[in-house]
Design a protein around this motif. Structure first.
Motif, PDB file in Angstrom:
ATOM      1  N   MET A  82     -61.678  35.897 -34.501  1.00  0.00           N
ATOM      2  CA  MET A  82     -61.668  36.758 -35.677  1.00  0.00           C
ATOM      3  C   MET A  82     -62.597  37.950 -35.442  1.00  0.00           C
ATOM      4  O   MET A  82     -63.680  37.787 -34.884  1.00  0.00           O
ATOM      5  CB  MET A  82     -62.132  35.982 -36.909  1.00  0.00           C
ATOM      6  CG  MET A  82     -61.216  34.814 -37.266  1.00  0.00           C
ATOM      7  SD  MET A  82     -59.515  35.309 -37.578  1.00  0.00           S
ATOM      8  CE  MET A  82     -59.727  36.208 -39.083  1.00  0.00           C
ATOM      9  N   PRO A  83     -62.198  39.151 -35.842  1.00  0.00           N
ATOM     10  CA  PRO A  83     -63.079  40.304 -35.672  1.00  0.00           C
ATOM     11  C   PRO A  83     -64.310  40.178 -36.557  1.00  0.00           C
ATOM     12  O   PRO A  83     -64.250  39.591 -37.638  1.00  0.00           O
ATOM     13  CB  PRO A  83     -62.222  41.492 -36.094  1.00  0.00           C
ATOM     14  CG  PRO A  83     -61.161  40.902 -36.954  1.00  0.00           C
ATOM     15  CD  PRO A  83     -60.943  39.500 -36.467  1.00  0.00           C
ATOM     16  N   ILE A  84     -65.431  40.714 -36.072  1.00  0.00           N
ATOM     17  CA  ILE A  84     -66.669  40.650 -36.835  1.00  0.00           C
ATOM     18  C   ILE A  84     -66.546  41.506 -38.088  1.00  0.00           C
ATOM     19  O   ILE A  84     -66.915  41.120 -39.171  1.00  0.00           O
ATOM     20  CB  ILE A  84     -67.846  41.131 -35.968  1.00  0.00           C
ATOM     21  CG1 ILE A  84     -68.025  40.181 -34.776  1.00  0.00           C
ATOM     22  CG2 ILE A  84     -69.127  41.211 -36.779  1.00  0.00           C
ATOM     23  CD1 ILE A  84     -69.022  40.650 -33.751  1.00  0.00           C
ATOM     24  N   ARG A  85     -66.018  42.702 -37.935  1.00  0.00           N
ATOM     25  CA  ARG A  85     -65.844  43.620 -39.056  1.00  0.00           C
ATOM     26  C   ARG A  85     -64.454  44.243 -38.971  1.00  0.00           C
ATOM     27  O   ARG A  85     -63.874  44.334 -37.906  1.00  0.00           O
ATOM     28  CB  ARG A  85     -66.885  44.731 -38.997  1.00  0.00           C
ATOM     29  CG  ARG A  85     -68.293  44.248 -39.216  1.00  0.00           C
ATOM     30  CD  ARG A  85     -69.258  45.423 -39.092  1.00  0.00           C
ATOM     31  NE  ARG A  85     -70.609  45.022 -39.353  1.00  0.00           N
ATOM     32  CZ  ARG A  85     -71.432  44.532 -38.441  1.00  0.00           C
ATOM     33  NH1 ARG A  85     -71.044  44.373 -37.209  1.00  0.00           N
ATOM     34  NH2 ARG A  85     -72.670  44.202 -38.757  1.00  0.00           N
ATOM     35  N   ALA A  86     -63.963  44.666 -40.081  1.00  0.00           N
ATOM     36  CA  ALA A  86     -62.677  45.350 -40.098  1.00  0.00           C
ATOM     37  C   ALA A  86     -62.928  46.837 -39.865  1.00  0.00           C
ATOM     38  O   ALA A  86     -62.821  47.647 -40.767  1.00  0.00           O
ATOM     39  CB  ALA A  86     -61.970  45.102 -41.422  1.00  0.00           C
ATOM     40  N   THR A  87     -63.288  47.187 -38.642  1.00  0.00           N
ATOM     41  CA  THR A  87     -63.638  48.554 -38.290  1.00  0.00           C
ATOM     42  C   THR A  87     -62.612  49.105 -37.325  1.00  0.00           C
ATOM     43  O   THR A  87     -62.253  48.453 -36.363  1.00  0.00           O
ATOM     44  CB  THR A  87     -65.029  48.607 -37.626  1.00  0.00           C
ATOM     45  OG1 THR A  87     -65.952  47.932 -38.461  1.00  0.00           O
ATOM     46  CG2 THR A  87     -65.486  50.018 -37.430  1.00  0.00           C
ATOM     47  N   THR A  88     -62.151  50.317 -37.579  1.00  0.00           N
ATOM     48  CA  THR A  88     -61.225  50.963 -36.668  1.00  0.00           C
ATOM     49  C   THR A  88     -62.018  51.608 -35.541  1.00  0.00           C
ATOM     50  O   THR A  88     -62.930  52.383 -35.798  1.00  0.00           O
ATOM     51  CB  THR A  88     -60.415  52.041 -37.398  1.00  0.00           C
ATOM     52  OG1 THR A  88     -59.758  51.435 -38.502  1.00  0.00           O
ATOM     53  CG2 THR A  88     -59.405  52.685 -36.478  1.00  0.00           C
ATOM     54  N   CYS A  89     -61.684  51.256 -34.306  1.00  0.00           N
ATOM     55  CA  CYS A  89     -62.403  51.861 -33.187  1.00  0.00           C
ATOM     56  C   CYS A  89     -61.466  52.107 -32.002  1.00  0.00           C
ATOM     57  O   CYS A  89     -61.840  51.936 -30.864  1.00  0.00           O
ATOM     58  CB  CYS A  89     -63.589  51.009 -32.776  1.00  0.00           C
ATOM     59  SG  CYS A  89     -63.154  49.344 -32.288  1.00  0.00           S
ATOM     60  N   ALA A  90     -60.246  52.503 -32.282  1.00  0.00           N
ATOM     61  CA  ALA A  90     -59.309  52.804 -31.211  1.00  0.00           C
ATOM     62  C   ALA A  90     -59.585  54.192 -30.656  1.00  0.00           C
ATOM     63  O   ALA A  90     -59.942  55.113 -31.393  1.00  0.00           O
ATOM     64  CB  ALA A  90     -57.877  52.735 -31.734  1.00  0.00           C
ATOM     65  N   ALA A  91     -59.439  54.343 -29.360  1.00  0.00           N
ATOM     66  CA  ALA A  91     -59.722  55.619 -28.704  1.00  0.00           C
ATOM     67  C   ALA A  91     -58.793  56.725 -29.187  1.00  0.00           C
ATOM     68  O   ALA A  91     -59.157  57.892 -29.170  1.00  0.00           O
ATOM     69  CB  ALA A  91     -59.613  55.451 -27.189  1.00  0.00           C
ATOM     70  N   ALA A  92     -57.598  56.382 -29.618  1.00  0.00           N
ATOM     71  CA  ALA A  92     -56.633  57.384 -30.057  1.00  0.00           C
ATOM     72  C   ALA A  92     -56.785  57.753 -31.535  1.00  0.00           C
ATOM     73  O   ALA A  92     -56.083  58.635 -32.012  1.00  0.00           O
ATOM     74  CB  ALA A  92     -55.219  56.872 -29.808  1.00  0.00           C
ATOM     75  N   THR A  93     -57.715  57.119 -32.237  1.00  0.00           N
ATOM     76  CA  THR A  93     -57.916  57.423 -33.651  1.00  0.00           C
ATOM     77  C   THR A  93     -58.343  58.879 -33.816  1.00  0.00           C
ATOM     78  O   THR A  93     -59.255  59.346 -33.151  1.00  0.00           O
ATOM     79  CB  THR A  93     -59.002  56.510 -34.251  1.00  0.00           C
ATOM     80  OG1 THR A  93     -58.607  55.153 -34.072  1.00  0.00           O
ATOM     81  CG2 THR A  93     -59.205  56.788 -35.718  1.00  0.00           C
ATOM     82  N   ARG A  94     -57.657  59.595 -34.688  1.00  0.00           N
ATOM     83  CA  ARG A  94     -57.979  61.003 -34.936  1.00  0.00           C
ATOM     84  C   ARG A  94     -59.219  61.075 -35.827  1.00  0.00           C
ATOM     85  O   ARG A  94     -59.237  60.506 -36.907  1.00  0.00           O
ATOM     86  CB  ARG A  94     -56.812  61.710 -35.601  1.00  0.00           C
ATOM     87  CG  ARG A  94     -55.472  61.540 -34.899  1.00  0.00           C
ATOM     88  CD  ARG A  94     -55.232  62.398 -33.730  1.00  0.00           C
ATOM     89  NE  ARG A  94     -55.216  63.814 -34.080  1.00  0.00           N
ATOM     90  CZ  ARG A  94     -55.244  64.764 -33.177  1.00  0.00           C
ATOM     91  NH1 ARG A  94     -55.294  64.450 -31.908  1.00  0.00           N
ATOM     92  NH2 ARG A  94     -55.242  66.024 -33.523  1.00  0.00           N
TER      93      ARG A  94
END
Length: 88
Positions: free
Chosen positions: A21-33
């Motif tokens: 399970m992820p620790i936090r629901a954080t977006t950290c994708a390299a392609a995120t604008r």
């Protein structure tokens, strides 16, 4: 004397891997604008422009920092070992 008991392993039993399970629901994708100021670029490009490794930005995001904080090139002061003292 007591007889020795032989132990055995059952290697035929299925291995069940539980999803991590992820620790936090954080977006950290390299392609995120990401928009900083009035400029919008992919997060990986921001990291390269600011001289940061992508892994550094990603870990900062996973710790809960905003994009602006994660993409700031200043070194973070760590509190992990701040209370540790050398003996001697």
């Amino acid at each position: 004397m007591d007889q020795m008991q032989q132990l055995s392993f059952d290697f035929t039993a299925p291995v069940v891997a539980l999803p991590r399970m992820p620790i936090r629901a954080t977006t950290c994708a390299a392609a995120t604008r990401v928009t900083l100021g009035c400029v919008t670029l992919p997060a990986l490009e921001w990291a390269m422009h600011r001289g940061l490794k992508w892994q550094t930005v990603k870990m900062r995001r996973l710790r809960g920092e905003t994009w602006e904080q994660a993409l700031s090139p200043e070194l973070r002061r760590s509190t992990f070992m701040s209370a540790w003292r050398m003996h001697g």
